[in-house]
Enzyme design. Structure first.
Site, mmCIF file in Angstrom:
data_model
loop_
_atom_site.group_PDB
_atom_site.id
_atom_site.type_symbol
_atom_site.label_atom_id
_atom_site.label_comp_id
_atom_site.label_asym_id
_atom_site.label_seq_id
_atom_site.Cartn_x
_atom_site.Cartn_y
_atom_site.Cartn_z
ATOM 1 N N TYR A 64 -10.991 44.789 28.358
ATOM 2 C CA TYR A 64 -9.581 44.841 28.768
ATOM 3 C C TYR A 64 -9.448 45.364 30.196
ATOM 4 C CZ TYR A 64 -7.344 43.850 24.271
ATOM 5 O OH TYR A 64 -6.872 43.253 23.133
ATOM 6 N N LYS A 68 -21.923 45.019 18.305
ATOM 7 C CA LYS A 68 -22.676 43.765 18.358
ATOM 8 C C LYS A 68 -23.976 44.094 19.091
ATOM 9 C CE LYS A 68 -23.059 39.298 17.708
ATOM 10 N NZ LYS A 68 -23.255 38.723 16.365
ATOM 11 N N ASP A 90 -19.402 40.719 13.414
ATOM 12 C CA ASP A 90 -19.211 39.494 12.622
ATOM 13 C C ASP A 90 -19.329 39.810 11.135
ATOM 14 O OD1 ASP A 90 -21.870 40.088 13.198
ATOM 15 O OD2 ASP A 90 -22.494 38.014 13.547
ATOM 16 N N ASP A 92 -9.123 45.246 18.440
ATOM 17 C CA ASP A 92 -7.911 44.426 18.510
ATOM 18 C C ASP A 92 -7.970 43.336 17.442
ATOM 19 O OD1 ASP A 92 -5.507 43.289 19.593
ATOM 20 O OD2 ASP A 92 -6.770 41.733 20.493
ATOM 21 N N ASP A 116 -5.839 43.090 13.438
ATOM 22 C CA ASP A 116 -4.963 41.994 12.988
ATOM 23 C C ASP A 116 -5.463 41.457 11.655
ATOM 24 O OD1 ASP A 116 -3.309 42.032 15.274
ATOM 25 O OD2 ASP A 116 -3.127 39.835 15.216
HETATM 26 C C1 IPM Z 1 -2.269 45.142 20.304
HETATM 27 C C2 IPM Z 1 -1.809 43.951 21.096
HETATM 28 C C3 IPM Z 1 -2.130 44.167 22.563
HETATM 29 C C4 IPM Z 1 -3.629 44.312 22.698
HETATM 30 C C5 IPM Z 1 -1.606 43.085 23.498
HETATM 31 C C6 IPM Z 1 -0.113 42.873 23.326
HETATM 32 C C7 IPM Z 1 -1.950 43.368 24.938
HETATM 33 O O1 IPM Z 1 -2.368 42.786 20.619
HETATM 34 O O2 IPM Z 1 -1.753 46.261 20.548
HETATM 35 O O3 IPM Z 1 -3.126 44.984 19.440
HETATM 36 O O4 IPM Z 1 -4.340 43.308 22.786
HETATM 37 O O5 IPM Z 1 -4.094 45.447 22.718
HETATM 38 MN MN MN Z 2 -3.646 43.066 18.876
#
Ligand code: IPM
Ligand code: MN
Length: 353
Positions: free
Chosen positions: A142, A187, A219, A243, A247
């Site tokens: 990032y 990894k 993975d 990240d 999700d």
């Molecule tokens: C999160 C989001 C952010 C990230 C984006 C919006 C930059 O996806 O907080 O997980 O990738 O960190």
């Molecule tokens: Mn995210």
């Protein structure tokens, strides 16, 4: 307790869910005799429109001077659909993390008993899932060196020893507070940065003799989260992997609208939902306010207001059990409660307890 709270509502559904988060904080303040003072500040697409910067200096100062930041969401489709846009709302979020030194993002993955059937995974798999992902938040790809022209592009996954040590320490400390099981996700079979993570984690193990540490390639971890989520207790990983995995983790709970998070480090801590700004739902009173409300619980617990946090969690559980739910998690044929109505129900539960 007296707290100064910076309030960053941002874009899309942000202001609507924030309103409910603040109403819940006010109900807690009244009940327990606390004094919370709010300082609103702009960020995201809203701030780009107003001042051309998604995390303006004035917002930074307000955050810096506050005891905590309550954040909602940033993002707008007009930027998503324009790859040439030089200034993007998400840069505001990244700038906030970096400038406040928020190197640790704490994302609990929990289930709610009455929502188990909402998960795309089988109920018996998710029933006992309860873990925390600790995501490194100010390093890695990032923030590493980047380059892009028409023929080549790169991002650098750069990590230094102090950056790795401090986030692993957060992981070990959380494990000590929980079931003493830490999974370091990396990894290391391919990436040099991961090999350094693994080396440092090995070095730290003797300092935490009670913690059972295992190492898992990312993975493999992404698969294990689906086939046996109850395996995990505390997971620690670098920025990009965290990240993606969080999700994935949100599917275990059944709705993104339920997951809060905390970002901590050297500066003012930030509490925010894991979900985004859901622009299509803006102003429709349909967004789930629970992730924001649970972020308030995390904020209070951060300042050791455990009873207050518990009351909010009880209210949330009870609202779900009573089917006071926004449309995306409502049962078939059940009444659709709005963002406001769910918030109001929770506030009145707190007041009457
Ligand atoms: C999160 C989001 C952010 C990230 C984006 C919006 C930059 O996806 O907080 O997980 O990738 O960190
Ligand atoms: Mn995210």
């Amino acid at each position: 307790m007296k707290l100064n709270i910076a309030v960053l509502s941002g874009d899309g559904i942000g202001p609507e869910i924030m309103k409910q988060g603040i109403a819940v904080m006010d109900a807690i303040a009244e009940k327990f005799g606390h004094e919370f003072t709010y300082y609103e500040a702009i960020c995201g697409a809203d701030a780009i429109d107003k001042v051309g910067d998604p995390f303006p200096e004035t917002t930074y100062q307000i955050c810096k001077d506050a005891d905590a930041v309550l954040f909602a969401a940033v993002g707008h489709p007009k930027f998503d659909n324009d790859p040439t846009a030089k200034i993007r709302p998400e840069q505001g979020l990244l700038a906030m993390r970096k400038k406040l030194g928020l190197y640790a993002n704490i994302r609990p993955i929990q289930t709610f008993r009455c929502l188990l059937h909402m998960s795309p995974l089988k109920e018996e798999l998710v029933r006992d899932a309860d873990f925390i992902c600790i995501r490194e938040l100010t390093g890695g790809m990032y923030f590493g060196d980047k380059y892009q022209d028409d023929d080549k592009a790169y991002d650098t996954n750069y990590y230094t020893r102090p950056e790795i040590e401090r986030i692993l320490k957060v992981g070990f400390d959380y494990a000590m507070k929980r079931k003493k099981h830490l999974t370091v996700v990396d990894k290391a079979n391919v990436l040099a940065s991961s090999r350094l993570w693994r080396q440092i984690a090995h070095e730290m193990e003797p300092m935490y003799p009670e913690v059972n540490v295992d190492y898992m390639f990312v993975d493999n971890a992404s698969m294990r989260m689906i086939v046996e989520p109850s395996f995990f207790d505390v997971m620690v990983t670098e920025n990009t992997f965290g990240d993606i995995l969080t999700d994935e983790g949100s599917c275990i709970s059944g709705s993104m609208g339920l997951l809060p998070s905390a970002s901590i480090g050297s500066g003012t801590p930030v509490f925010e939902p894991v979900h985004g700004s859901w622009p299509q739902a803006t102003g429709k009173n349909i967004a789930n306010p629970l992730a924001e409300i649970l972020s308030v619980a995390m904020l209070l617990e951060h300042f050791n207001m455990l009873e207050e946090g518990k009351l909010i969690r009880d209210a949330v559980d009870e609202s779900l059990e009573s089917n006071i739910r926004t449309p995306e998690i409502q049962i078939d044929g059940g009444t659709h409660y709005g963002t406001r109505e769910v918030g109001e129900w929770i506030v009145s539960y707190i007041k009457n307890k």
